[in-house]
Write an enzyme that holds these catalytic residues in place. Structure first.
Site, short mmCIF file in Angstrom:
data_model
loop_
_atom_site.label_atom_id
_atom_site.label_comp_id
_atom_site.label_asym_id
_atom_site.label_seq_id
_atom_site.Cartn_x
_atom_site.Cartn_y
_atom_site.Cartn_z
N ASP A 34 -8.36 43.84 -13.93
CA ASP A 34 -9.72 44.36 -13.80
C ASP A 34 -9.85 45.22 -12.56
O ASP A 34 -10.56 46.21 -12.54
CB ASP A 34 -10.72 43.20 -13.72
N ALA A 35 -9.11 44.82 -11.50
CA ALA A 35 -9.21 45.58 -10.25
C ALA A 35 -8.68 47.00 -10.46
O ALA A 35 -9.27 47.98 -10.01
CB ALA A 35 -8.41 44.88 -9.17
N GLU A 36 -7.58 47.09 -11.20
CA GLU A 36 -7.01 48.41 -11.44
C GLU A 36 -7.94 49.25 -12.31
O GLU A 36 -8.11 50.45 -12.10
CB GLU A 36 -5.64 48.28 -12.11
N TYR A 37 -8.50 48.58 -13.29
CA TYR A 37 -9.45 49.26 -14.17
C TYR A 37 -10.62 49.81 -13.34
O TYR A 37 -11.02 50.96 -13.47
CB TYR A 37 -9.95 48.28 -15.22
N SER A 97 -39.72 46.69 -42.61
CA SER A 97 -38.94 45.50 -42.96
C SER A 97 -38.76 45.49 -44.47
O SER A 97 -39.28 46.36 -45.16
CB SER A 97 -39.63 44.25 -42.45
N LEU A 98 -38.05 44.51 -44.96
CA LEU A 98 -37.75 44.51 -46.40
C LEU A 98 -38.45 43.36 -47.07
O LEU A 98 -38.58 42.28 -46.49
CB LEU A 98 -36.24 44.34 -46.60
N GLU A 129 -25.44 46.47 -50.13
CA GLU A 129 -24.84 46.26 -48.81
C GLU A 129 -25.00 44.80 -48.40
O GLU A 129 -25.98 44.17 -48.78
CB GLU A 129 -25.59 47.11 -47.76
N LYS A 131 -26.35 41.95 -46.08
CA LYS A 131 -27.48 41.88 -45.15
C LYS A 131 -26.99 41.12 -43.93
O LYS A 131 -26.73 39.91 -43.98
CB LYS A 131 -28.68 41.17 -45.78
N ASP A 133 -26.78 39.34 -40.38
CA ASP A 133 -27.71 38.46 -39.66
C ASP A 133 -27.56 38.70 -38.16
O ASP A 133 -26.88 37.97 -37.46
CB ASP A 133 -27.38 37.00 -40.01
N ARG A 152 -36.20 46.46 -32.46
CA ARG A 152 -37.19 46.77 -33.49
C ARG A 152 -38.61 46.55 -32.99
O ARG A 152 -39.52 47.30 -33.30
CB ARG A 152 -36.91 45.90 -34.72
N GLU A 192 -27.47 47.05 -37.19
CA GLU A 192 -27.62 45.65 -36.80
C GLU A 192 -26.54 45.32 -35.77
O GLU A 192 -25.34 45.49 -36.05
CB GLU A 192 -27.43 44.81 -38.06
N TYR A 244 -26.76 51.28 -40.90
CA TYR A 244 -27.09 51.28 -42.32
C TYR A 244 -28.32 52.09 -42.71
O TYR A 244 -28.70 52.11 -43.87
CB TYR A 244 -27.27 49.85 -42.81
N LYS A 332 -31.88 37.23 -50.53
CA LYS A 332 -31.38 36.22 -49.60
C LYS A 332 -30.51 35.20 -50.34
O LYS A 332 -30.83 34.79 -51.45
CB LYS A 332 -32.57 35.47 -48.98
N CYS A 426 -31.35 9.14 -15.98
CA CYS A 426 -30.25 9.36 -16.91
C CYS A 426 -30.01 8.10 -17.75
O CYS A 426 -29.86 7.01 -17.19
CB CYS A 426 -28.98 9.71 -16.14
N CYS A 429 -26.62 6.44 -16.56
CA CYS A 429 -26.33 5.89 -15.23
C CYS A 429 -27.59 5.62 -14.41
O CYS A 429 -27.50 5.10 -13.30
CB CYS A 429 -25.41 6.83 -14.46
N CYS A 444 -28.54 15.43 -15.13
CA CYS A 444 -28.41 14.18 -14.37
C CYS A 444 -27.66 14.54 -13.09
O CYS A 444 -26.62 15.20 -13.13
CB CYS A 444 -27.58 13.20 -15.20
N CYS A 449 -22.03 9.04 -12.81
CA CYS A 449 -22.52 8.91 -14.18
C CYS A 449 -21.33 8.76 -15.14
O CYS A 449 -20.45 9.63 -15.20
CB CYS A 449 -23.33 10.14 -14.55
S1 IVH Z 1 -32.18 48.50 -44.28
C1 IVH Z 1 -36.19 50.29 -44.63
N1 IVH Z 1 -29.82 47.38 -44.47
O1 IVH Z 1 -32.88 43.17 -42.42
C2 IVH Z 1 -34.92 49.59 -44.63
N2 IVH Z 1 -31.50 46.24 -43.21
O2 IVH Z 1 -35.73 42.48 -43.39
C3 IVH Z 1 -34.58 49.08 -43.31
N3 IVH Z 1 -30.75 44.17 -42.18
O3 IVH Z 1 -34.97 44.75 -40.11
C4 IVH Z 1 -33.54 48.08 -43.28
N4 IVH Z 1 -28.67 44.27 -42.92
O4 IVH Z 1 -32.65 43.98 -39.34
C5 IVH Z 1 -31.08 47.27 -43.97
N5 IVH Z 1 -27.67 46.55 -44.68
C6 IVH Z 1 -28.92 46.44 -44.19
C7 IVH Z 1 -29.30 45.35 -43.39
C8 IVH Z 1 -30.63 45.29 -42.93
C9 IVH Z 1 -29.54 43.57 -42.20
C10 IVH Z 1 -31.92 43.62 -41.49
C11 IVH Z 1 -32.64 44.59 -40.61
C12 IVH Z 1 -34.04 44.67 -41.11
C13 IVH Z 1 -34.16 43.42 -41.90
C14 IVH Z 1 -35.14 43.64 -43.01
#
Ligand code: IVH
Length: 687
Positions: A34-37, A97-98, A129, A131, A133, A152, A192, A244, A332, A426, A429, A444, A449
């Site tokens: 890390d130092a060299e970096y 949102s979806l 695609e 989804k 998390d 967001r 994401e 995405y 979902k 605690c 103990c 604690c 302990c």
């Molecule tokens: S598209 C208008 N694509 O799901 C479309 N969202 O409930 C905007 N998310 O806020 C979102 N994977 O955080 C899209 N392949 C994906 C996603 C995705 C995860 C999340 C995203 C969004 C939430 C929607």
């Protein structure tokens, strides 16, 4: 250095640093310390600063000094000084949102709604695609350069986390347009940010080693890392991104979402490799079923799939309703959840004294595993969810993460539930419990302990520590109960008879354990330091200490100033080390360990050597086995320096084929000249 050499050096340093970034962040296999970096980075910062106000050079050398080039320099990724608070940023178009689908029928309804709205029976094509998390972010690019990035937030305004996002190496600082599609004047790219499953486990292991509370799940870890006011902390977290979607855009249009994803990928953004085109809704349903199976095998967490209408013209016609687009839906996965009741809430005391409330529940199957306890993390979490003993709760198990309580089914309350109270003493103990300012954990503070002692001994004997084979939890518990041991040093004073007096310990196993104790007596210094269980000293910090001190005695007598001088050792670690060795009980244990014959081996860790420290080199001519860049990297990684011209301060001139006038100058000044072989030998020499 003249201007040309400085510019050449800037170019070189950027490449060298990018290379080491890849080794460190993506391959997890750094080649330099890390130092060299830091030294390389510091040199680049200084050189870039020289041209900061030099408009003429900036215009003359746009490829190196222009805004686009500067913005994509690795100096942008190191993290900036801490912020007081996050500013807010208004998204140029809202982040929608979806709406959700949970069943196949919901997905079919979605298709029907689209057709009804479009007043057409024609089959619509989709992109499907995973989804992800994680945490949604918005990235704004102007003229191909990353300008700002935000969370967001409420969909209209988010927090400005630009500095933190810049530390994520998979977010391009500049859009790559070498592959054909010219980047637009302005574009918001959405994606994401997440932490992979393995990276999450590693991060938590490190936190536990260092006495910090582990994160509950990868999503929380990603959220917590993105919301750091100090981006240098974010830079150390294994964050990644998949992009995405698009927000506002000027100067380009796409026919389809698929085409947009292709462009994203060519521009250098990470697009999830599991995105697919689907000709119709049945294909989307097939994809949903495939991904339900695939989910466990993915290296990151997903909680469903997203189905998006592919043609952009149709997306525009469909528009949105109530802040969700009509052209997309999130399907979902059925959550791996179950309902059960909490019988009582107990307290677990960890090695560092942290108290973790645990819900003991009526056993229940969750995704094929029988679960009877779930972590409640800490008092804040319990209060937030209002969890009480006797409550009916929904619990969930995500991946390999410890089961957790999602929520209380309040409608099932009878009124006999008992709210949780953190004990003042605690449970193990009887010592006082304290909560330090700014910490979510209660601790604690008892020195004797038993829970902490047991945790400490287990930590001491663990693989990362003294690696004592066969010293498992059950044996340690028995030894403690029989008062055979009360600290790690006692292990080395055990007699065969003591061990044979334990349950299921015949002569053979007693001999084995004694042999394992004997075999553990010469650990590498870093393992010994780690084994001591000093707060905030995990495996990584222990390695750094071992590299900087030649013996444990040196670490013990280190002053605050000398510790703070070490790269990567901050005030928190320093004060923890000083505190540890100022406690006489700890010093006594270390003394007794050393008396028992523990003799740590210095530097089994072969840190990069620094035997060229302070030496100045000049390179002339062409080398056969290395480019100049590589030769320079090698010299620098060993602590040396390369300059462009020979002077009386030069220590060595390395002579390649067709050397220039530098060779004659070196000869006239009587400076050591090395041919390629001699240079290689010098480099390979160890300290
Ligand atoms: S598209 C208008 N694509 O799901 C479309 N969202 O409930 C905007 N998310 O806020 C979102 N994977 O955080 C899209 N392949 C994906 C996603 C995705 C995860 C999340 C995203 C969004 C939430 C929607």
């Amino acid at each position: 250095m003249d201007r040309e050499s400085s510019l050449q050096r800037i170019n070189e340093l950027r490449k060298i640093i990018e290379y080491h970034n890849r080794r460190y962040y993506q391959l997890d296999d750094p080649e330099i310390s890390d130092a060299e970096y830091d030294r390389l980075m510091q040199e680049l910062v200084e050189l870039e600063n020289e041209f900061k106000n030099d408009k003429i050079s900036q215009e003359k050398f746009p490829d190196i000094l222009g805004p686009a080039a500067s913005l994509s320099s690795p100096t942008q990724r190191v993290g900036a000084p801490p912020l007081e608070k996050f500013e807010s940023i208004t998204h140029q178009t809202p982040m929608l949102s979806l709406s959700n689908a949970f069943t196949e029928d919901d997905i079919l309804d979605f298709d029907e709604r689209i057709k009804r709205f479009l007043k057409s029976e024609d089959t619509v094509s989709f992109v499907v695609e995973p989804k992800l998390d994680g945490i949604a972010v918005n990235l704004l690019y102007e003229k191909g350069c990353f300008i700002s990035g935000s969370t967001r937030g409420d969909g209209f305004q988010g927090e400005d986390i630009t500095q933190n996002l810049k530390t994520i190496s998979s977010i391009p600082l500049r859009i790559n347009h070498t592959k054909g599609i010219h980047p637009p004047d302005r574009i918001e790219i959405r994606g994401e940010v997440y932490i992979g499953k393995e990276e999450f486990k590693r991060l938590n292991r490190r936190r536990i080693d260092e006495g910090d509370q582990p994160f509950a799940n990868p999503r929380n870890a990603a959220a917590g890392s993105l919301r750091q006011l100090d981006s240098r902390v974010t830079a150390k977290r294994p964050l990644d991104i998949f992009c995405y979607a698009m927000g506002a855009v000027d100067g380009i249009s796409f026919k389809s979402h698929w085409e947009f994803l292709q462009a994203l990928s060519r521009w250098g953004f990470k697009v999830n490799p599991h995105v697919r085109q689907a000709k119709n809704i049945p294909e989307c349903i097939d994809y949903f079923n495939t991904m339900t199976e695939e989910r466990e095998r993915l290296p990151y967490e997903i909680d469903g799939i997203v189905i998006k209408v592919d043609p952009i013209a149709l997306q525009n016609r469909l528009g949105s309703v109530a802040r969700s687009p009509r052209w997309a839906i999130a399907c979902k996965f059925p959550a791996i959840q179950a309902t059960t009741t909490i019988e009582n809430i107990t307290i677990q005391v960890g090695r560092t004294g942290t108290l973790t409330p645990v819900a003991k529940m009526k056993p229940v199957h969750v995704g094929g595993v029988m679960v009877s306890s779930a972590t409640l993390h800490n008092l804040d979490e319990i209060e937030k969810k209002d969890v009480r003993a006797g409550d009916t709760v929904i619990i969930q198990r995500a991946g390999d993460v410890i089961p957790e309580v999602v929520k209380v089914v309040t409608s099932k309350r009878s009124g006999n539930e008992t709210p949780f109270k953190m004990p003042d003493r605690c449970p193990e103990c009887g010592s006082e419990i304290v909560r330090l300012e700014g910490e979510s954990a209660h601790r604690c503070i008892g020195l004797d302990c038993p829970a902490q002692i047991k945790g400490n001994i287990k930590h001491f004997a663990s693989r990362g520590g003294m690696d004592i084979e066969g010293l498992g939890e059950k044996i340690v518990s028995q030894m403690l109960k029989k008062r055979l041991i009360k600290d790690p040093a006692d292990l080395y004073y055990l007699k065969k008879d003591d061990i044979m007096g334990l349950e299921r310990m015949a002569e053979k196993s007693a001999d084995n354990l004694l042999a394992a104790l004997e075999a553990s007596k010469n650990p590498p210094l870093e393992k010994f330091i780690f084994a001591l269980g000093i707060r905030h000293v995990g495996e990584h910090v222990a390695k750094i200490l071992a590299k900087n001190f030649s013996s444990l005695e040196d670490v013990m007598s280190a002053t605050e100033e000398s510790l703070l001088l070490i790269n990567e050792i901050g005030p928190e670690v320093t004060s923890s080390i000083i505190k540890f060795f100022s406690q006489s009980s700890n010093v006594t244990i270390v003394d007794r360990l050393l008396k028992a014959g523990i003799a740590p081996l210095k530097a089994s860790y072969e840190g990069p050597s620094t035997h060229l420290m302070g030496k100045t080199f000049v390179l002339t001519g062409t080398l056969d086995s290395l480019t100049r860049d590589e030769a320079r990297t090698v010299i620098e990684s060993l602590g040396g320096k390369v300059t462009s011209s020979v002077s009386k301060n030069t220590d060595f001139v390395v002579e390649g084929r067709e050397p220039g006038s530098k060779l004659t100058k070196a000869q006239s000044l009587g400076i050591s000249i090395l041919n390629e072989d001699e240079f290689q030998r010098l480099v390979e020499e160890k300290e």
